[in-house]
Design an enzyme around this catalytic site. Structure first.
Site, PDB file in Angstrom:
ATOM      1  N   ASP A 131       0.840  -1.201   0.000  1.00 17.42           N
ATOM      2  CA  ASP A 131       0.000   0.000   0.000  1.00 17.42           C
ATOM      3  C   ASP A 131       0.878   1.255   0.000  1.00 17.42           C
ATOM      4  O   ASP A 131       2.045   1.201   0.391  1.00 17.42           O
ATOM      5  CB  ASP A 131      -0.868   0.064   1.266  1.00 17.42           C
ATOM      6  CG  ASP A 131      -1.958  -1.003   1.289  1.00 17.42           C
ATOM      7  OD1 ASP A 131      -2.100  -1.747   0.296  1.00 17.42           O
ATOM      8  OD2 ASP A 131      -2.653  -1.088   2.316  1.00 17.42           O
ATOM      9  N   GLN A 160      -0.709   7.429  -5.919  1.00 16.35           N
ATOM     10  CA  GLN A 160      -1.903   8.229  -5.585  1.00 16.35           C
ATOM     11  C   GLN A 160      -2.011   9.418  -6.538  1.00 16.35           C
ATOM     12  O   GLN A 160      -1.080  10.214  -6.644  1.00 16.35           O
ATOM     13  CB  GLN A 160      -1.762   8.745  -4.140  1.00 16.35           C
ATOM     14  CG  GLN A 160      -1.631   7.637  -3.113  1.00 16.35           C
ATOM     15  CD  GLN A 160      -0.900   8.087  -1.854  1.00 16.35           C
ATOM     16  OE1 GLN A 160       0.021   8.892  -1.923  1.00 16.35           O
ATOM     17  NE2 GLN A 160      -1.290   7.552  -0.709  1.00 16.35           N
ATOM     18  N   ARG A 181      -1.169  -0.288  -8.565  1.00 19.34           N
ATOM     19  CA  ARG A 181      -2.531   0.143  -8.219  1.00 19.34           C
ATOM     20  C   ARG A 181      -2.561   1.672  -8.242  1.00 19.34           C
ATOM     21  O   ARG A 181      -1.712   2.303  -7.620  1.00 19.34           O
ATOM     22  CB  ARG A 181      -2.892  -0.351  -6.814  1.00 19.34           C
ATOM     23  CG  ARG A 181      -4.202   0.235  -6.286  1.00 19.34           C
ATOM     24  CD  ARG A 181      -4.375   0.015  -4.793  1.00 19.34           C
ATOM     25  NE  ARG A 181      -4.303  -1.382  -4.425  1.00 19.34           N
ATOM     26  CZ  ARG A 181      -3.993  -1.807  -3.190  1.00 19.34           C
ATOM     27  NH1 ARG A 181      -3.728  -0.944  -2.225  1.00 19.34           N
ATOM     28  NH2 ARG A 181      -3.938  -3.088  -2.922  1.00 19.34           N
ATOM     29  N   LYS A 198     -10.546  18.483  -5.140  1.00 14.66           N
ATOM     30  CA  LYS A 198     -10.895  17.126  -5.564  1.00 14.66           C
ATOM     31  C   LYS A 198     -10.982  17.003  -7.092  1.00 14.66           C
ATOM     32  O   LYS A 198     -10.615  15.985  -7.667  1.00 14.66           O
ATOM     33  CB  LYS A 198     -12.221  16.739  -4.919  1.00 14.66           C
ATOM     34  CG  LYS A 198     -12.557  15.284  -5.105  1.00 14.66           C
ATOM     35  CD  LYS A 198     -13.754  14.873  -4.305  1.00 14.66           C
ATOM     36  CE  LYS A 198     -14.136  13.421  -4.508  1.00 14.66           C
ATOM     37  NZ  LYS A 198     -13.854  12.823  -5.785  1.00 14.66           N
ATOM     38  N   ARG A 291     -12.205   6.081   5.939  1.00 10.90           N
ATOM     39  CA  ARG A 291     -13.446   5.788   5.192  1.00 10.90           C
ATOM     40  C   ARG A 291     -14.528   6.816   5.527  1.00 10.90           C
ATOM     41  O   ARG A 291     -15.288   7.222   4.669  1.00 10.90           O
ATOM     42  CB  ARG A 291     -13.973   4.369   5.500  1.00 10.90           C
ATOM     43  CG  ARG A 291     -13.004   3.239   5.223  1.00 10.90           C
ATOM     44  CD  ARG A 291     -12.628   3.037   3.773  1.00 10.90           C
ATOM     45  NE  ARG A 291     -11.661   3.894   3.142  1.00 10.90           N
ATOM     46  CZ  ARG A 291     -10.326   3.840   3.253  1.00 10.90           C
ATOM     47  NH1 ARG A 291      -9.759   2.941   4.010  1.00 10.90           N
ATOM     48  NH2 ARG A 291      -9.542   4.674   2.596  1.00 10.90           N
TER      49      ARG A 291
HETATM   50  C1  LIG Z   1      -8.669  -1.492  -3.290  1.00  9.41           C
HETATM   51  C2  LIG Z   1      -8.277  -0.139  -2.781  1.00  9.41           C
HETATM   52  C3  LIG Z   1      -7.011   0.043  -2.266  1.00  9.41           C
HETATM   53  C4  LIG Z   1      -6.620   1.285  -1.787  1.00  9.41           C
HETATM   54  N1  LIG Z   1      -5.335   1.459  -1.371  1.00  9.41           N
HETATM   55  C5  LIG Z   1      -4.921   2.693  -1.008  1.00  9.41           C
HETATM   56  C6  LIG Z   1      -3.565   2.958  -0.691  1.00  9.41           C
HETATM   57  O1  LIG Z   1      -2.694   2.068  -0.731  1.00  9.41           O
HETATM   58  N2  LIG Z   1      -3.236   4.215  -0.327  1.00  9.41           N
HETATM   59  C7  LIG Z   1      -4.155   5.244  -0.266  1.00  9.41           C
HETATM   60  O2  LIG Z   1      -3.789   6.370   0.033  1.00  9.41           O
HETATM   61  N3  LIG Z   1      -5.438   5.019  -0.566  1.00  9.41           N
HETATM   62  C8  LIG Z   1      -5.844   3.784  -0.925  1.00  9.41           C
HETATM   63  N4  LIG Z   1      -7.168   3.587  -1.248  1.00  9.41           N
HETATM   64  C9  LIG Z   1      -8.164   4.648  -0.954  1.00  9.41           C
HETATM   65  C10 LIG Z   1      -8.282   5.661  -2.070  1.00  9.41           C
HETATM   66  O3  LIG Z   1      -7.100   6.417  -2.169  1.00  9.41           O
HETATM   67  C11 LIG Z   1      -9.465   6.614  -1.825  1.00  9.41           C
HETATM   68  O4  LIG Z   1      -9.278   7.290  -0.620  1.00  9.41           O
HETATM   69  C12 LIG Z   1     -10.813   5.924  -1.790  1.00  9.41           C
HETATM   70  O5  LIG Z   1     -10.884   4.854  -2.670  1.00  9.41           O
HETATM   71  C13 LIG Z   1     -11.915   6.934  -2.152  1.00  9.41           C
HETATM   72  O6  LIG Z   1     -11.730   7.404  -3.444  1.00  9.41           O
HETATM   73  P1  LIG Z   1     -12.601   6.937  -4.698  1.00  9.41           P
HETATM   74  O7  LIG Z   1     -11.662   6.703  -5.830  1.00  9.41           O
HETATM   75  O8  LIG Z   1     -13.428   5.774  -4.347  1.00  9.41           O
HETATM   76  O9  LIG Z   1     -13.428   8.210  -5.123  1.00  9.41           O
HETATM   77  P2  LIG Z   1     -14.355   9.217  -4.338  1.00  9.41           P
HETATM   78  O10 LIG Z   1     -14.533  10.356  -5.287  1.00  9.41           O
HETATM   79  O11 LIG Z   1     -13.867   9.482  -2.974  1.00  9.41           O
HETATM   80  O12 LIG Z   1     -15.717   8.404  -4.221  1.00  9.41           O
HETATM   81  C14 LIG Z   1     -16.496   8.058  -5.354  1.00  9.41           C
HETATM   82  C15 LIG Z   1     -17.827   7.518  -4.854  1.00  9.41           C
HETATM   83  O13 LIG Z   1     -17.603   6.288  -4.181  1.00  9.41           O
HETATM   84  C16 LIG Z   1     -18.397   6.199  -3.028  1.00  9.41           C
HETATM   85  N5  LIG Z   1     -17.510   6.163  -1.838  1.00  9.41           N
HETATM   86  C17 LIG Z   1     -16.204   6.457  -1.789  1.00  9.41           C
HETATM   87  N6  LIG Z   1     -15.715   6.282  -0.551  1.00  9.41           N
HETATM   88  C18 LIG Z   1     -16.757   5.853   0.202  1.00  9.41           C
HETATM   89  C19 LIG Z   1     -16.887   5.492   1.558  1.00  9.41           C
HETATM   90  N7  LIG Z   1     -15.855   5.531   2.403  1.00  9.41           N
HETATM   91  N8  LIG Z   1     -18.103   5.079   2.005  1.00  9.41           N
HETATM   92  C20 LIG Z   1     -19.163   5.022   1.160  1.00  9.41           C
HETATM   93  N9  LIG Z   1     -19.089   5.359  -0.150  1.00  9.41           N
HETATM   94  C21 LIG Z   1     -17.908   5.773  -0.625  1.00  9.41           C
HETATM   95  C22 LIG Z   1     -19.300   7.402  -3.024  1.00  9.41           C
HETATM   96  O14 LIG Z   1     -20.482   7.072  -3.703  1.00  9.41           O
HETATM   97  C23 LIG Z   1     -18.497   8.409  -3.823  1.00  9.41           C
HETATM   98  O15 LIG Z   1     -19.330   9.367  -4.434  1.00  9.41           O
HETATM   99  C24 LIG Z   1      -7.549   2.365  -1.788  1.00  9.41           C
HETATM  100  C25 LIG Z   1      -8.823   2.194  -2.328  1.00  9.41           C
HETATM  101  C26 LIG Z   1      -9.194   0.969  -2.835  1.00  9.41           C
HETATM  102  C27 LIG Z   1     -10.532   0.828  -3.467  1.00  9.41           C
END
Ligand SMILES: Cc1cc2nc3c(=O)[nH]c(=O)nc-3n(C[C@H](O)[C@H](O)[C@H](O)COP(=O)(O)OP(=O)(O)OC[C@H]3O[C@@H](n4cnc5c(N)ncnc54)[C@H](O)[C@@H]3O)c2cc1C
Length: 309
Positions: A131, A160, A181, A198, A291
């Site tokens: 990660d 990221q 990733r 954003k 989250r």
């Molecule tokens: C498999 C995986 C691995 C990851 N690994 C890392 C990592 O190593 N390092 C790191 O910094 N980040 C990691 N992340 C987190 C990532 O960086 C984001 O913070 C997170 O995925 C929210 O961004 P989004 O792309 O889903 O878009 P966003 O624009 O945040 O969300 C898009 C839509 O998804 C839904 N959504 C998003 N988050 C939530 C939530 N918490 N609860 C409910 N609905 C939600 C909502 O409908 C939102 O409108 C990972 C995410 C995933 C899916």
């Protein structure tokens, strides 16, 4: 934006997690995102995920470990997890944090711990995902990844889109050949290193998606994973892959347990590879707060429950 920053600041205050843990109602919401406290519970959830035609990833929650004993125990937990995944024939890989495996103690300790896990991953034919944490760790994480990947090609890493440096990091990873990733980034960062808006993070995500898929289409040795619940980002990846001639098995979509599960079946029905990351462990607080920070509606649900007590 202010709320997100406040929640991310709280995510670094572990004493609050210990207090929240005593509130039973919080646990219900935590359980939406976290499989349980034991590896057995996580593996049970992964078996259900696999039964729905989805691949799994598993994280033993923990970060910023300050002792060698703690870091070595975390590495051992991942070795045991890989054994259990293999023994149960699960389609799953570990996804670990370097500060859980000792990066705050010393780079050497952390490297030795990751090498142990990667070695086991090789023995049971599984990738091991590293990660990406806050930007203080980016350079060290990528350096450790580059140093170990030559010996362990089963290691995969994360970048990221929020960070201004990421286009350069991706070029560096493409030079070396990498399993990458792409996520947006879950940490509180200063504007000097990350886009504060954003919309800029999203725009960077689409640009970087295109770059990774272009490299794949050119035959470069890269396997991209798009980790996002944002259906616009997923649609962009799918559209670009189609246009560039990247086969559906040339990349994957990754999502976190409990977030927009209704998308899984739709993506699978369209022939895409979908991986769901399943976290477990006692140390759920930082993960859980990140989250909450991503979606204020989750916080409203938590506050309603606490008020009802
Ligand atoms: C498999 C995986 C691995 C990851 N690994 C890392 C990592 O190593 N390092 C790191 O910094 N980040 C990691 N992340 C987190 C990532 O960086 C984001 O913070 C997170 O995925 C929210 O961004 P989004 O792309 O889903 O878009 P966003 O624009 O945040 O969300 C898009 C839509 O998804 C839904 N959504 C998003 N988050 C939530 C939530 N918490 N609860 C409910 N609905 C939600 C909502 O409908 C939102 O409108 C990972 C995410 C995933 C899916």
């Amino acid at each position: 934006m202010l709320l997100r920053s406040a929640l991310l600041a709280l995510s670094e205050r572990r004493a609050i997690g210990a207090a929240l843990d005593r509130v039973r109602l919080t646990r219900r919401l935590v359980r939406r995102f976290v499989a349980g406290t034991t590896a057995d519970e996580a593996l049970g959830v992964i078996a259900q995920v696999n039964a729905r035609g989805l691949k799994g990833a598993v994280t033993y929650l923990g970060e910023n470990v300050t002792t060698e004993t703690g870091a070595t125990a975390a590495a051992q937990a991942y070795v045991d997890l890989l054994d259990a995944i293999h023994a149960r024939g699960l389609d799953a890989v570990p996804s670990l944090k370097l500060t859980h495996l000792g990066l705050d103690v010393s780079a050497e300790l952390c490297r030795a711990n990751v090498a142990r896990v990667a070695e086991k991953g090789q023995a049971v034919d599984r990738l091991v995902w590293i990660d990406m944490e806050g930007s203080d760790y980016t350079e060290r994480t990528l350096n450790l990844y580059s140093a170990l990947r030559r010996r362990y090609p089963n290691l995969a890493c994360v970048v990221q889109s929020a960070l201004r440096r990421t286009p350069r990091d991706i070029e560096r990873l493409l030079e070396a050949g990498a399993t990458v990733r792409l996520c947006k980034g879950a940490y509180r960062e200063p504007p000097a290193v990350a886009y504060p808006d954003k919309s800029d993070v999203d725009r960077a995500y689409t640009r970087l998606t295109t770059r990774l898929l272009q490299a794949k289409a050119e035959g470069r040795s890269v396997y991209p994973a798009f980790a996002t619940h944002d259906d616009r980002m997923q649609a962009h990846a799918r559209e670009r892959a189609r246009a560039l001639g990247v086969a559906p098995d040339g990349f994957e979509i990754q999502m976190l347990l409990g977030i927009r599960p209704e998308l899984h079946a739709r993506l699978r029905a369209d022939g895409l590879t979908v991986r769901v990351l399943v976290p477990y462990g006692e140390d759920w607080y930082g993960y859980f707060m990140r989250r909450l920070a991503e979606r204020p509606a989750n916080l409203a649900f938590l506050l309603r429950n606490l008020a009802r007590r």
